[in-house]
Design a protein around this motif. Structure first.
Motif, PDB file in Angstrom:
ATOM      1  N   ILE A   1       0.867  -1.171   0.000  1.00  0.00           N
ATOM      2  CA  ILE A   1       0.000   0.000   0.000  1.00  0.00           C
ATOM      3  C   ILE A   1       0.908   1.226   0.000  1.00  0.00           C
ATOM      4  O   ILE A   1       1.643   1.462   0.953  1.00  0.00           O
ATOM      5  CB  ILE A   1      -0.937   0.020   1.223  1.00  0.00           C
ATOM      6  CG1 ILE A   1      -1.827  -1.215   1.232  1.00  0.00           C
ATOM      7  CG2 ILE A   1      -1.794   1.279   1.221  1.00  0.00           C
ATOM      8  CD1 ILE A   1      -2.741  -1.298   2.434  1.00  0.00           C
ATOM      9  N   GLU A   2       0.875   1.979  -1.056  1.00  0.00           N
ATOM     10  CA  GLU A   2       1.833   3.062  -1.249  1.00  0.00           C
ATOM     11  C   GLU A   2       1.614   4.185  -0.241  1.00  0.00           C
ATOM     12  O   GLU A   2       0.497   4.674  -0.062  1.00  0.00           O
ATOM     13  CB  GLU A   2       1.732   3.622  -2.665  1.00  0.00           C
ATOM     14  CG  GLU A   2       2.230   2.676  -3.749  1.00  0.00           C
ATOM     15  CD  GLU A   2       3.730   2.460  -3.691  1.00  0.00           C
ATOM     16  OE1 GLU A   2       4.441   3.308  -3.105  1.00  0.00           O
ATOM     17  OE2 GLU A   2       4.183   1.428  -4.202  1.00  0.00           O
TER      18      GLU A   2
ATOM     19  N   SER B   1      -0.771   7.361  -0.724  1.00  0.00           N
ATOM     20  CA  SER B   1      -2.010   7.015  -1.423  1.00  0.00           C
ATOM     21  C   SER B   1      -3.211   7.247  -0.516  1.00  0.00           C
ATOM     22  O   SER B   1      -3.097   7.320   0.705  1.00  0.00           O
ATOM     23  CB  SER B   1      -1.972   5.542  -1.859  1.00  0.00           C
ATOM     24  OG  SER B   1      -2.004   4.687  -0.723  1.00  0.00           O
ATOM     25  N   ASP B   2      -4.384   7.344  -1.142  1.00  0.00           N
ATOM     26  CA  ASP B   2      -5.623   7.486  -0.376  1.00  0.00           C
ATOM     27  C   ASP B   2      -5.849   6.269   0.509  1.00  0.00           C
ATOM     28  O   ASP B   2      -6.374   6.389   1.622  1.00  0.00           O
ATOM     29  CB  ASP B   2      -6.813   7.664  -1.324  1.00  0.00           C
ATOM     30  CG  ASP B   2      -6.817   9.018  -2.014  1.00  0.00           C
ATOM     31  OD1 ASP B   2      -6.229   9.968  -1.454  1.00  0.00           O
ATOM     32  OD2 ASP B   2      -7.396   9.127  -3.109  1.00  0.00           O
ATOM     33  N   GLU B   3      -5.447   5.091   0.015  1.00  0.00           N
ATOM     34  CA  GLU B   3      -5.639   3.850   0.765  1.00  0.00           C
ATOM     35  C   GLU B   3      -4.828   3.844   2.057  1.00  0.00           C
ATOM     36  O   GLU B   3      -5.320   3.467   3.118  1.00  0.00           O
ATOM     37  CB  GLU B   3      -5.250   2.658  -0.117  1.00  0.00           C
ATOM     38  CG  GLU B   3      -5.677   1.308   0.449  1.00  0.00           C
ATOM     39  CD  GLU B   3      -5.383   0.174  -0.501  1.00  0.00           C
ATOM     40  OE1 GLU B   3      -5.777  -0.964  -0.191  1.00  0.00           O
ATOM     41  OE2 GLU B   3      -4.754   0.409  -1.552  1.00  0.00           O
ATOM     42  N   TYR B   4      -3.579   4.278   1.953  1.00  0.00           N
ATOM     43  CA  TYR B   4      -2.721   4.328   3.134  1.00  0.00           C
ATOM     44  C   TYR B   4      -3.270   5.333   4.143  1.00  0.00           C
ATOM     45  O   TYR B   4      -3.344   5.062   5.347  1.00  0.00           O
ATOM     46  CB  TYR B   4      -1.294   4.725   2.739  1.00  0.00           C
ATOM     47  CG  TYR B   4      -0.271   4.583   3.850  1.00  0.00           C
ATOM     48  CD1 TYR B   4       0.679   3.583   3.821  1.00  0.00           C
ATOM     49  CD2 TYR B   4      -0.256   5.474   4.923  1.00  0.00           C
ATOM     50  CE1 TYR B   4       1.623   3.452   4.832  1.00  0.00           C
ATOM     51  CE2 TYR B   4       0.668   5.360   5.934  1.00  0.00           C
ATOM     52  CZ  TYR B   4       1.609   4.347   5.893  1.00  0.00           C
ATOM     53  OH  TYR B   4       2.522   4.232   6.905  1.00  0.00           O
TER      54      TYR B   4
ATOM     55  N   ASN C   1      -0.750  18.106  -8.473  1.00  0.00           N
ATOM     56  CA  ASN C   1      -1.035  16.699  -8.176  1.00  0.00           C
ATOM     57  C   ASN C   1       0.090  16.057  -7.382  1.00  0.00           C
ATOM     58  O   ASN C   1      -0.143  15.316  -6.417  1.00  0.00           O
ATOM     59  CB  ASN C   1      -1.270  15.914  -9.481  1.00  0.00           C
ATOM     60  CG  ASN C   1      -2.594  16.251 -10.139  1.00  0.00           C
ATOM     61  OD1 ASN C   1      -3.548  16.649  -9.466  1.00  0.00           O
ATOM     62  ND2 ASN C   1      -2.661  16.098 -11.453  1.00  0.00           N
ATOM     63  N   GLU C   2       1.321  16.333  -7.777  1.00  0.00           N
ATOM     64  CA  GLU C   2       2.475  15.798  -7.051  1.00  0.00           C
ATOM     65  C   GLU C   2       2.582  16.430  -5.661  1.00  0.00           C
ATOM     66  O   GLU C   2       2.985  15.766  -4.698  1.00  0.00           O
ATOM     67  CB  GLU C   2       3.758  16.035  -7.845  1.00  0.00           C
ATOM     68  CG  GLU C   2       3.850  15.174  -9.102  1.00  0.00           C
ATOM     69  CD  GLU C   2       5.194  15.314  -9.808  1.00  0.00           C
ATOM     70  OE1 GLU C   2       6.072  16.049  -9.289  1.00  0.00           O
ATOM     71  OE2 GLU C   2       5.360  14.698 -10.875  1.00  0.00           O
TER      72      GLU C   2
ATOM     73  N   VAL D   1       0.204  14.616  -3.397  1.00  0.00           N
ATOM     74  CA  VAL D   1       0.763  13.327  -2.970  1.00  0.00           C
ATOM     75  C   VAL D   1       1.787  13.550  -1.856  1.00  0.00           C
ATOM     76  O   VAL D   1       1.828  12.805  -0.872  1.00  0.00           O
ATOM     77  CB  VAL D   1       1.420  12.589  -4.156  1.00  0.00           C
ATOM     78  CG1 VAL D   1       2.182  11.352  -3.662  1.00  0.00           C
ATOM     79  CG2 VAL D   1       0.364  12.171  -5.173  1.00  0.00           C
TER      80      VAL D   1
ATOM     81  N   LYS E   1      -0.127  14.253   1.336  1.00  0.00           N
ATOM     82  CA  LYS E   1      -0.734  13.029   1.863  1.00  0.00           C
ATOM     83  C   LYS E   1       0.311  12.107   2.471  1.00  0.00           C
ATOM     84  O   LYS E   1       0.056  11.442   3.476  1.00  0.00           O
ATOM     85  CB  LYS E   1      -1.507  12.305   0.760  1.00  0.00           C
ATOM     86  CG  LYS E   1      -2.815  12.974   0.376  1.00  0.00           C
ATOM     87  CD  LYS E   1      -3.548  12.201  -0.703  1.00  0.00           C
ATOM     88  CE  LYS E   1      -4.868  12.883  -1.053  1.00  0.00           C
ATOM     89  NZ  LYS E   1      -5.588  12.171  -2.144  1.00  0.00           N
ATOM     90  N   THR E   2       1.490  12.091   1.875  1.00  0.00           N
ATOM     91  CA  THR E   2       2.588  11.277   2.419  1.00  0.00           C
ATOM     92  C   THR E   2       2.981  11.780   3.800  1.00  0.00           C
ATOM     93  O   THR E   2       3.104  11.003   4.755  1.00  0.00           O
ATOM     94  CB  THR E   2       3.806  11.325   1.480  1.00  0.00           C
ATOM     95  OG1 THR E   2       3.447  10.804   0.205  1.00  0.00           O
ATOM     96  CG2 THR E   2       4.960  10.496   2.046  1.00  0.00           C
TER      97      THR E   2
ATOM     98  N   SER F   1       0.305  11.182   6.378  1.00  0.00           N
ATOM     99  CA  SER F   1       0.312   9.772   6.782  1.00  0.00           C
ATOM    100  C   SER F   1       1.401   9.503   7.813  1.00  0.00           C
ATOM    101  O   SER F   1       1.192   8.761   8.776  1.00  0.00           O
ATOM    102  CB  SER F   1       0.509   8.874   5.554  1.00  0.00           C
ATOM    103  OG  SER F   1      -0.589   8.975   4.668  1.00  0.00           O
TER     104      SER F   1
END
Length: 275
Positions: free
Chosen positions: A5-6, A9-12, A220-221, A224, A227-228, A231
């Motif tokens: 799971i990157e 990412s939204d999933e992480y 966009n980057e 990310v 979000k990183t 997280s």
């Protein structure tokens, strides 16, 4: 083959948010009946634990809005509260007495405050406060937190963050100490720069303190990158909540909830890799 799971990412981010939320709920229920006025230690634990849980919840809200800078600011508050809770646990009644003396004299000083910078002056105070009688206890506190040159001493412990972590590690073990070190590494430095409004903090928030070939090239980057980092903050906050609970558990055992919380943290780490 494992599927990672990157990070970023939204999933992480969702996994981290759900784990922190579950941790907050579990800890809240467990320490709800902590006898807050039983003694000095439980009083200090209660006064520190409540804000940790409350601010962790606020962090969840901001993380959903992708507010990286504000998440860093809140994470610093959580870190400092957990660090002080651990310090109370290590030093016990002596630390609580010092904290209460700090509170006592600071409350008194707030009754008559003024700021002067060249021709800029502002203040507020009670008329005749300088002639009001004070108790021996208050005088002792005022003397303790006043330097030889007559200035207010603002640090209530006299210990820096490294010494506090060292003391907490010695009492509560290497795992607890390492989780605090991880937070010191990922949170403390950058949150300080953001909170104090430095140019570094502003550039860091745009990903511009990274090597040039790793800097975000577009919005966009940059999203990310945010979000990183958010997280990372959530991961660190999960660890801080765990540290707080384990310190409380050391003094007031709650073994069932302790195992549940440990499993939550373990499962979060495992879900980063799906078989």
């Amino acid at each position: 083959m494992d599927r990672k799971i990157e990070l970023g990412s939204d999933e992480y981010l969702k996994e981290a948010q759900e784990t922190l939320h579950k941790s907050i709920v579990l800890i809240s229920k467990s320490i709800n009946n902590l006898p807050s006025l039983q003694d000095d230690l439980t009083m200090s634990f209660s006064l520190m634990a409540g804000p940790v849980l409350d601010t962790s919840h606020s962090l969840l809200i901001l993380s959903g809005a992708n507010k990286m800078r504000d998440c860093y600011a809140l994470s610093r508050m959580i870190f400092d509260h957990v660090l002080n809770l651990g310090y109370f646990g290590v030093k016990g009644e002596d630390a609580v007495k010092k904290a209460l003396a700090h509170y006592h004299q600071k409350s008194f000083r707030d009754l008559d405050r003024k700021i002067e910078i060249k021709d800029l002056k502002f203040g507020i105070g009670l008329q005749g406060i300088d002639k009001a009688p004070i108790s021996d206890k208050l005088k002792e506190a005022l003397d303790y937190f006043t330097s030889n040159k007559g200035f207010e001493l603002r640090s209530w412990t006299g210990e820096n963050v490294f010494k506090k972590i060292e003391l907490i590690r010695d009492k509560y073990g290497q795992e607890i100490g390492m989780m605090l070190i991880i937070n010191l590494f990922f949170i403390y430095r950058h949150s300080s720069e953001i909170i104090h409004g430095t140019l570094f903090g502003g550039l860091f928030s745009r990903g511009m303190t990274k090597p040039e070939n790793e800097q975000p090239n577009d919005e966009n980057e940059l999203e990310v990158f945010h979000k990183t980092r958010i997280s990372f903050i959530l991961m660190c906050t999960i660890l801080l909540n765990y540290v707080m609970f384990e310190i409380i558990n050391f003094h007031f055992p709650r073994d069932k909830e302790s195992k549940e919380l440990a499993d939550l943290v373990k499962n979060f780490r495992i879900t980063l890799f799906d078989e």
